[in-house]
Scaffold this motif. Structure first.
Motif, PDB file in Angstrom:
ATOM      1  N   ALA A   1      42.111  27.828  38.869  1.00 23.50           N
ATOM      2  CA  ALA A   1      43.559  28.030  38.742  1.00 23.50           C
ATOM      3  C   ALA A   1      43.862  29.183  37.779  1.00 23.50           C
ATOM      4  O   ALA A   1      44.746  30.014  38.047  1.00 23.50           O
ATOM      5  N   HIS A   2      43.123  29.262  36.685  1.00 26.44           N
ATOM      6  CA  HIS A   2      43.314  30.340  35.713  1.00 26.44           C
ATOM      7  C   HIS A   2      43.008  31.701  36.347  1.00 26.44           C
ATOM      8  O   HIS A   2      43.775  32.659  36.186  1.00 26.44           O
ATOM      9  N   LEU A   3      41.896  31.795  37.064  1.00 26.54           N
ATOM     10  CA  LEU A   3      41.542  33.054  37.726  1.00 26.54           C
ATOM     11  C   LEU A   3      42.582  33.444  38.765  1.00 26.54           C
ATOM     12  O   LEU A   3      42.943  34.623  38.874  1.00 26.54           O
TER      13      LEU A   3
ATOM     14  N   LEU B   1      35.220  33.017  44.649  1.00 28.82           N
ATOM     15  CA  LEU B   1      34.649  33.870  43.602  1.00 28.82           C
ATOM     16  C   LEU B   1      33.826  33.057  42.612  1.00 28.82           C
ATOM     17  O   LEU B   1      32.696  33.438  42.276  1.00 28.82           O
ATOM     18  N   VAL B   2      34.377  31.954  42.147  1.00 33.48           N
ATOM     19  CA  VAL B   2      33.671  31.109  41.182  1.00 33.48           C
ATOM     20  C   VAL B   2      32.394  30.547  41.804  1.00 33.48           C
ATOM     21  O   VAL B   2      31.316  30.601  41.190  1.00 33.48           O
ATOM     22  N   ASN B   3      32.485  30.037  43.029  1.00 35.49           N
ATOM     23  CA  ASN B   3      31.309  29.458  43.684  1.00 35.49           C
ATOM     24  C   ASN B   3      30.232  30.506  43.949  1.00 35.49           C
ATOM     25  O   ASN B   3      29.039  30.241  43.766  1.00 35.49           O
ATOM     26  N   THR B   4      30.640  31.702  44.341  1.00 40.13           N
ATOM     27  CA  THR B   4      29.680  32.788  44.578  1.00 40.13           C
ATOM     28  C   THR B   4      29.006  33.193  43.275  1.00 40.13           C
ATOM     29  O   THR B   4      27.789  33.423  43.232  1.00 40.13           O
ATOM     30  N   PHE B   5      29.773  33.259  42.201  1.00 38.86           N
ATOM     31  CA  PHE B   5      29.229  33.597  40.882  1.00 38.86           C
ATOM     32  C   PHE B   5      28.193  32.562  40.443  1.00 38.86           C
ATOM     33  O   PHE B   5      27.089  32.902  40.012  1.00 38.86           O
ATOM     34  N   ILE B   6      28.531  31.290  40.582  1.00 35.61           N
ATOM     35  CA  ILE B   6      27.606  30.212  40.204  1.00 35.61           C
ATOM     36  C   ILE B   6      26.354  30.255  41.062  1.00 35.61           C
ATOM     37  O   ILE B   6      25.234  30.125  40.557  1.00 35.61           O
ATOM     38  N   ASP B   7      26.529  30.447  42.378  1.00 34.44           N
ATOM     39  CA  ASP B   7      25.374  30.525  43.280  1.00 34.44           C
ATOM     40  C   ASP B   7      24.463  31.698  42.921  1.00 34.44           C
ATOM     41  O   ASP B   7      23.233  31.589  42.997  1.00 34.44           O
TER      42      ASP B   7
ATOM     43  N   VAL C   1      45.692  36.132  42.919  1.00 32.78           N
ATOM     44  CA  VAL C   1      45.102  35.831  44.222  1.00 32.78           C
ATOM     45  C   VAL C   1      45.285  34.337  44.511  1.00 32.78           C
ATOM     46  O   VAL C   1      45.693  33.570  43.643  1.00 32.78           O
ATOM     47  N   SER C   2      44.938  33.946  45.727  1.00 35.99           N
ATOM     48  CA  SER C   2      45.066  32.536  46.096  1.00 35.99           C
ATOM     49  C   SER C   2      43.979  31.714  45.401  1.00 35.99           C
ATOM     50  O   SER C   2      42.937  32.239  44.996  1.00 35.99           O
ATOM     51  N   LYS C   3      44.240  30.425  45.285  1.00 34.51           N
ATOM     52  CA  LYS C   3      43.244  29.536  44.695  1.00 34.51           C
ATOM     53  C   LYS C   3      41.993  29.466  45.567  1.00 34.51           C
ATOM     54  O   LYS C   3      40.890  29.318  45.057  1.00 34.51           O
ATOM     55  N   LYS C   4      42.169  29.612  46.868  1.00 34.28           N
ATOM     56  CA  LYS C   4      41.028  29.591  47.789  1.00 34.28           C
ATOM     57  C   LYS C   4      40.091  30.764  47.502  1.00 34.28           C
ATOM     58  O   LYS C   4      38.871  30.591  47.413  1.00 34.28           O
ATOM     59  N   LEU C   5      40.651  31.946  47.328  1.00 38.38           N
ATOM     60  CA  LEU C   5      39.843  33.126  47.011  1.00 38.38           C
ATOM     61  C   LEU C   5      39.202  32.986  45.634  1.00 38.38           C
ATOM     62  O   LEU C   5      38.015  33.317  45.453  1.00 38.38           O
ATOM     63  N   ALA C   6      39.967  32.492  44.668  1.00 39.47           N
ATOM     64  CA  ALA C   6      39.418  32.290  43.324  1.00 39.47           C
ATOM     65  C   ALA C   6      38.269  31.284  43.360  1.00 39.47           C
ATOM     66  O   ALA C   6      37.256  31.469  42.684  1.00 39.47           O
ATOM     67  N   ALA C   7      38.384  30.228  44.163  1.00 35.27           N
ATOM     68  CA  ALA C   7      37.314  29.233  44.300  1.00 35.27           C
ATOM     69  C   ALA C   7      36.070  29.877  44.910  1.00 35.27           C
ATOM     70  O   ALA C   7      34.945  29.606  44.472  1.00 35.27           O
TER      71      ALA C   7
END
Length: 93
Positions: free
Chosen positions: A8-10, A24-30, A16-22
């Motif tokens: 939500a912060h990103l 990004l976060v998931n790709t970063f973690i992966d 951007v949408s929360k879907k896109l931010a999610a």
């Protein structure tokens, strides 16, 4: 902060949408997980280092029955060491 709060912060910060931010976060973690698996270490300058290390087998105590000894097998573990900029930012707060 939870993962949902980070997303939500990103989304708010980047507009951007929360879907896109999610994504990004998931790709970063992966990417961090894949890097630690493949190379044993991921360094993010100013933030810190994620590093895989080997923990030796050892003897422990059963928490439900402290008189009982148990064998804890050897395993790989991951550790995080904060970078100097991260440490400095926390000290100032």
């Amino acid at each position: 902060m939870t993962k949902t709060a980070l997303i939500a912060h990103l989304a708010d910060e980047l507009g951007v949408s929360k879907k896109l931010a999610a994504e990004l976060v998931n790709t970063f973690i992966d990417a961090i997980i894949a890097g630690v698996k493949k190379q044993g270490e991921v360094r993010i300058q100013g933030f810190g280092t994620f590093k895989a290390s080997h923990r030796k087998a050892r003897e422990g105590v059963n928490p439900q029955n402290p008189k009982q000894k148990i064998k804890i097998p050897a395993m790989k573990v991951v550790a995080f060491k904060a970078g100097s900029e991260f440490k400095a930012a926390i000290k100032k707060s």
